[in-house]
Design an enzyme around this catalytic site. Structure first.
Site, PDB file in Angstrom:
ATOM      1  N   GLY A 194      49.543  62.005  57.333  1.00 36.10           N
ATOM      2  CA  GLY A 194      49.618  63.636  56.104  1.00 36.10           C
ATOM      3  C   GLY A 194      50.901  64.065  55.987  1.00 36.10           C
ATOM      4  O   GLY A 194      50.566  64.563  55.277  1.00 36.10           O
ATOM      5  N   ARG A 195      52.432  63.268  56.871  1.00 35.61           N
ATOM      6  CA  ARG A 195      53.240  63.578  56.091  1.00 35.61           C
ATOM      7  C   ARG A 195      53.558  63.391  54.632  1.00 35.61           C
ATOM      8  O   ARG A 195      54.656  63.559  54.136  1.00 35.61           O
ATOM      9  CB  ARG A 195      54.788  63.721  56.905  1.00 35.61           C
ATOM     10  CG  ARG A 195      54.587  62.068  57.372  1.00 35.61           C
ATOM     11  CD  ARG A 195      55.139  61.611  58.748  1.00 35.61           C
ATOM     12  NE  ARG A 195      55.874  60.076  59.600  1.00 35.61           N
ATOM     13  CZ  ARG A 195      54.921  60.561  60.393  1.00 35.61           C
ATOM     14  NH1 ARG A 195      53.758  60.689  60.495  1.00 35.61           N
ATOM     15  NH2 ARG A 195      54.651  58.993  60.495  1.00 35.61           N
TER      16      ARG A 195
END
Length: 556
Positions: free
Chosen positions: A275-276
């Site tokens: 996600g990051r």
């Protein structure tokens, strides 16, 4: 590839401790620069793109290092097998060992296909980029219209974590490249205020919602998505209109279809996209819509060129490795409690917030990849605000406080908005702050600035002393273009990777995010039931808080 080391077991770790004890803590930057007129030349590196305008100068000369310290830091990187772990990551080895996944955000921007990473789905990256291009071009050109035939004027990205912070940061940083008649809103917080405020600025007939959730089950994202859907249908009435106004960035086709999203408007990514580290994937759809696909592609290419630098540059000239090991020098040997990113560019006002997640979620781990509890500090507590606002807020602590806070100063040579003397004044502050932090002000210098009658006032003299020797890196970009921003983001991504390799923690899982969410789901039924005498089975504090809330809430 999994390493079994504790960082403290590496030979160079002990040597670094000895260097800190014998000279590190006593290091004098005034003397260091006086003794070596070529210190800047020796301790700075330039990065320039070969196919893009990406350009960075990284000056790390104002750090508490000398040749011996730097050599030992790089020896530490070699002993931790940083190069081998990097190469394994690039090749698609499942370096996210706890979840059995590859980590291949570098494959998302490998447009020249230089690295040829082997993982399921890598061959689907380019077709998905074509999908992003087609949809973003259609929204920008006006060929994709709302259900009533009106052109799209607003997009609302609904996500959380990397699905929100990455696109938000990039679209803010690259606002000069944005389509001027298109408003972008980013909604992440489960607090209904966040969605309500965004919707007040939107018209259902001219808004596209981007639902960014890999699983299409993330509580905050799906709750916000359902509320946005309800808001839309109050005007649109017909559920068939959802297909023109909602798109999904998800792997869960079944749930997205049940929501009403057209399969043609579903964008996929793969389990090796964390996600990051996901803004380079379909999660970046909002970026492509806002700044145009060609600029989005430049963002990818700038990052790719930094990926090549990280892969091919020797450690002595490898910018992510240098910044990572210097960060470890302060974190682990000077007991620095935090680290600041300070961009002197108002457009980059969300940059530090983005890397708070990228760094602290990645490196906030207490066990090694083979399950040993670490006996050293991991992670850097990262924070920051743009200059010059920060100067009038927290710089006092950095200059004269008792805490050592290493800082990265970031600025563009060329501004996007030439306006009188503004940029020269901004840059004069950018140059002055690291100089002041490094060299400080002596008692004699402080005394010499006072009037004759105040020169005997010891309290005043002591209050005006700046001890100096506060370490900084200075990063100058030619201009914050899409390619340069891409390179800058990739630089810090790889810094995080190197620190994870050395500390031997898995920088690519985030189990610490989960426990609170699990407990929240257990508490929610008690809140929905509304009985203050039945808060659930909790400790007295949690039960007391829930009961007090239920007794005092209104509107239920």
């Amino acid at each position: 590839m999994t390493s079994n080391h504790l960082a403290t077991e590496l030979p160079s770790w002990s040597k670094l401790q000895q260097l800190h004890d014998t000279k590190g803590a006593k290091y004098d930057l005034r003397q260091a620069f006086k003794a070596d007129p070529k210190r800047f030349e020796k301790y700075s590196e330039q990065f320039k793109g070969t196919k893009t305008d990406a350009s960075l100068l990284v000056d790390y000369s104002k750090n508490l290092i000398d040749d011996e310290v730097l050599k030992t830091l790089l020896d530490l990187a070699r002993e931790a097998k940083v190069e081998e772990q990097r190469d394994a990551m690039y090749a698609g080895v499942k370096v996210n060992s706890s979840e059995g996944r590859s980590v291949l955000h570098i494959a998302l921007r490998d447009l020249p296909e230089k690295f040829k990473s082997k993982a399921e789905g890598v061959d689907e990256v380019k077709p998905e980029l074509e999908h992003i291009k087609a949809f973003s071009d259609a929204v920008r050109s006006g060929s994709h219209k709302g259900y009533s035939g009106k052109q799209i004027k607003s997009i609302v990205n609904i996500g959380i974590g990397g699905s929100n912070l990455g696109p938000l940061m990039v679209t803010q940083a690259l606002k000069p490249y944005a389509k001027k008649d298109l408003e972008a809103h980013y909604v992440s917080n489960i607090d209904g205020t966040h969605l309500a405020e965004a919707l007040r600025a939107c018209d259902p007939e001219t808004t596209v919602f981007i639902i960014a959730s890999k699983t299409f089950t993330t509580q905050e994202t799906i709750t916000n998505a359902n509320s946005a859907r309800d808001w839309f249908l109050k005007t649109a009435k017909d559920e068939s209109h959802i297909s023109k106004h909602f798109v999904a960035l998800s792997t869960n086709v079944k749930e997205a279809t049940a929501f009403g999203i057209d399969k043609a408007n579903m964008f996929k990514f793969w389990d090796w996209v964390g996600g990051r580290y996901s803004l380079w994937s379909a999660i970046g759809l909002s970026i492509a819509i806002v700044i145009g696909y060609e600029n989005f592609e430049q963002l990818l290419l700038g990052a790719h060129e930094l990926d090549v630098h990280f892969k091919e540059a020797p450690l002595e000239k490898n910018i992510p490795v240098l910044l990572a090991t210097i960060g470890i020098w302060y974190n682990n040997f000077f007991d620095a409690q935090s680290y600041a990113q300070l961009p002197y560019d108002q457009y980059m006002h969300r940059f530090a917030a983005y890397f708070q997640q990228a760094s602290m979620e990645s490196l906030g781990k207490g066990v090694t990849k083979n399950g040993k509890r670490v006996d050293y500090q991991t992670g850097e507590v990262l924070w920051g605000e743009p200059g010059t606002d920060g100067q009038h807020a927290f710089y006092q602590l950095i200059h004269q406080g008792t805490k050592l806070i290493p800082c990265d100063f970031i600025a563009p040579i060329e501004t996007q908005n030439p306006l009188g003397k503004h940029h020269d004044i901004l840059l004069s502050n950018f140059f002055a702050q690291p100089e002041a932090l490094a060299f400080g002000k002596t008692a004699e210098e402080a005394k010499g600035e006072l009037s004759a009658q105040d020169q005997s006032n010891d309290f005043l003299i002591q209050s005006k002393i700046f001890t100096g020797n506060r370490p900084t890196n200075s990063i100058l970009a030619q201009k914050i273009t899409p390619a340069t921003l891409g390179a800058l983001i990739a630089l810090y991504e790889h810094k995080i990777a190197v620190q994870g390799f050395i500390w031997n923690v898995n920088a690519y899982d985030q189990f610490g995010v989960e426990l609170g969410k699990v407990l929240a789901k257990k508490i929610l039924p008690a809140l929905e039931a509304g009985d203050p005498n039945k808060p659930g089975d909790h400790d007295s504090s949690t039960s007391g808080l829930i009961s007090y809330y239920l007794k005092n809430r209104k509107g239920h």
